[in-house]
Design a protein around this motif. Structure first.
Motif, PDB file in Angstrom:
ATOM      1  N   UNK A   1       0.833  -1.209   0.000  1.00  0.00           N
ATOM      2  CA  UNK A   1       0.000   0.000   0.000  1.00  0.00           C
ATOM      3  C   UNK A   1       0.867   1.259   0.000  1.00  0.00           C
ATOM      4  N   UNK A   2       2.021   1.176   0.654  1.00  0.00           N
ATOM      5  CA  UNK A   2       2.942   2.320   0.616  1.00  0.00           C
ATOM      6  C   UNK A   2       3.380   2.551  -0.827  1.00  0.00           C
ATOM      7  N   UNK A   3       3.728   1.460  -1.516  1.00  0.00           N
ATOM      8  CA  UNK A   3       4.162   1.582  -2.912  1.00  0.00           C
ATOM      9  C   UNK A   3       3.043   2.123  -3.807  1.00  0.00           C
ATOM     10  N   UNK A   4       1.810   1.652  -3.565  1.00  0.00           N
ATOM     11  CA  UNK A   4       0.704   2.039  -4.452  1.00  0.00           C
ATOM     12  C   UNK A   4       0.111   3.396  -4.088  1.00  0.00           C
ATOM     13  N   UNK A   5       0.002   3.676  -2.795  1.00  0.00           N
ATOM     14  CA  UNK A   5      -0.721   4.896  -2.374  1.00  0.00           C
ATOM     15  C   UNK A   5       0.094   5.836  -1.483  1.00  0.00           C
ATOM     16  N   UNK A   6       1.308   5.427  -1.111  1.00  0.00           N
ATOM     17  CA  UNK A   6       2.076   6.249  -0.177  1.00  0.00           C
ATOM     18  C   UNK A   6       1.517   6.231   1.232  1.00  0.00           C
ATOM     19  N   UNK A   7       0.774   5.187   1.571  1.00  0.00           N
ATOM     20  CA  UNK A   7       0.115   5.114   2.884  1.00  0.00           C
ATOM     21  C   UNK A   7      -0.088   3.621   3.204  1.00  0.00           C
TER      22      UNK A   7
END
Ligand code: IPM
Ligand code: MG
Length: 356
Positions: free
Chosen positions: A47-53
């Motif tokens: 999710x960090x990779x996809x949304x920065x969160x």
């Protein structure tokens, strides 16, 4: 029966175990005429990779809309440098809090076939290892304020460890009720010789104890408990403890059963919507190598069927299939011992499906 399952594929080696768990669930669906509808959810590093969160609201909402959530594991070296409140693990903590999952159950039960893989002496293993850690999951130091300040010309870090009576009471009741369904022994594990939170835990336990006269209640300091788990694990039935002590003791408890790769867990709150995950991590060192043991995740799926969907027979069936595969001498790298055959993740998943 039709159920919506949110799948959190996770990081590093985690997608490999979710894939095998889905194969098992699909086999169960076909065998018993159920329909499982899967929704993919990104959490942690993905999710960090996809949304920065590590857990955007949209992903949490998918979990809240599901009947249950199956998770592999999150985190890995790639995200090591990110600030504390943006780490992959923070997504998991926000998920637990966001779903209100305060009761984490982690069984430490040895499969007899795995006795040679236990690091304990055979005579200790023979006495039996079959206990459950009931870990408080949404309070304590995990959810207290974390701060790093300047004090007297140097940095000072502070982690708060708050517990309110209602948080202790609801997990204490789960502890007593779990004991009532088992061998009726409950041990409250704490550090009441040092911590105020532990003294409050004991006060709440003492207030509730008369309501459970059939349960033999005892108390133990956490350092002693860590020792007793390797000295004589047969003494334990149900342990109830706060969040961080439960995190640490459950790793220790899993290892004496032969491998952390075998231990599932359930996390529940009010109601039946739960989160199910193996207690091990994302195994970055073996990611992509088809080496990780999918069994803990598959057994987590079995717990999901049992506790969130009320499908006890189907859950029994999966657990029996794991037993059959172990009887055949199939192992993964984590729990190999002499005379067994070492399978990769995919083949182990396939062997469990075949046994169904
Ligand atoms: C666990 C894990 C997590 C925890 C980490 C990944 C935050 O160790 O589920 O035991 O500490 O709760
Ligand atoms: Mg842990």
């Amino acid at each position: 029966m039709q159920k919506n399952i949110a799948l959190i594929w996770g990081d590093c080696a985690s997608p490999e175990i979710i894939a095998e768990s889905v194969h098992v669930l699909d086999r169960i669906a076909a065998k018993y005429g159920h329909t499982f509808i899967y929704t993919d959810v990104k959490m942690g590093g993905a999710a960090i990779d996809a949304y920065g969160d590590p857990l955007p609201q949209s992903e949490l909402d998918k979990c809240l809309a599901a009947d249950a959530v199956l998770l592999g594991a999150v985190g890995g070296p790639k995200w090591e440098g990110v600030p504390g409140d943006q780490r992959p693990e923070k997504g998991l903590l926000r998920l637990r809090a966001g779903m209100g999952l305060y009761a984490n159950t982690r069984p430490a039960k040895i499969w007899p076939q795995l006795a040679p893989a236990s690091p304990l002496k055979p005579e200790l293993v023979e006495k039996g290892i079959d206990f459950v850690i009931v870990r408080e999951l949404t309070g304590g130091v995990y959810f207290g304020k974390h701060e790093t300040v300047e004090a007297n010309g140097e940095k000072q870090a502070i982690d708060w460890m708050p517990y309110s009576e209602h948080e202790i009471e609801r997990i204490a009741r789960i502890g007593f009720e779990t004991a009532q369904k088992r061998r009726k022994k409950l041990c409250c594990v704490d550090k009441a010789n040092v911590l105020d939170t532990s003294r409050l835990w004991r006060a709440v336990m003492h207030r509730l104890q008369p309501e459970y006269p059939d349960v033999a209640y005892s108390e133990m300091f956490v350092d002693n408990c860590a020792m007793q788990i390797v000295k004589d694990p047969s003494q334990f039935d149900v342990i109830v403890t706060e969040n961080m002590f439960g995190d640490i003791l459950s790793d220790e408890a899993s290892e004496i059963t032969g491998s952390i790769g075998m231990i599932p867990s359930s996390s529940l709150g009010e109601g039946t919507r739960g989160l199910y995950e193996p207690i091990h991590g994302s195994a970055p060192d073996i990611a992509g190598q088809d080496k990780i043991n999918p069994t803990a995740c598959i057994l987590s799926a079995a717990m999901m069927l049992r506790y969130s969907f009320g499908l006890a027979q189907e859950a029994d069936d999966i657990e029996a299939a794991v037993g059959t595969v172990l009887d055949k001498g199939f192992r993964t790298a984590d729990n190999m011992s002499a005379g067994n055959r070492c399978l990769g993740c995919k083949d182990m998943g396939a062997a469990i499906v075949a046994a169904l």
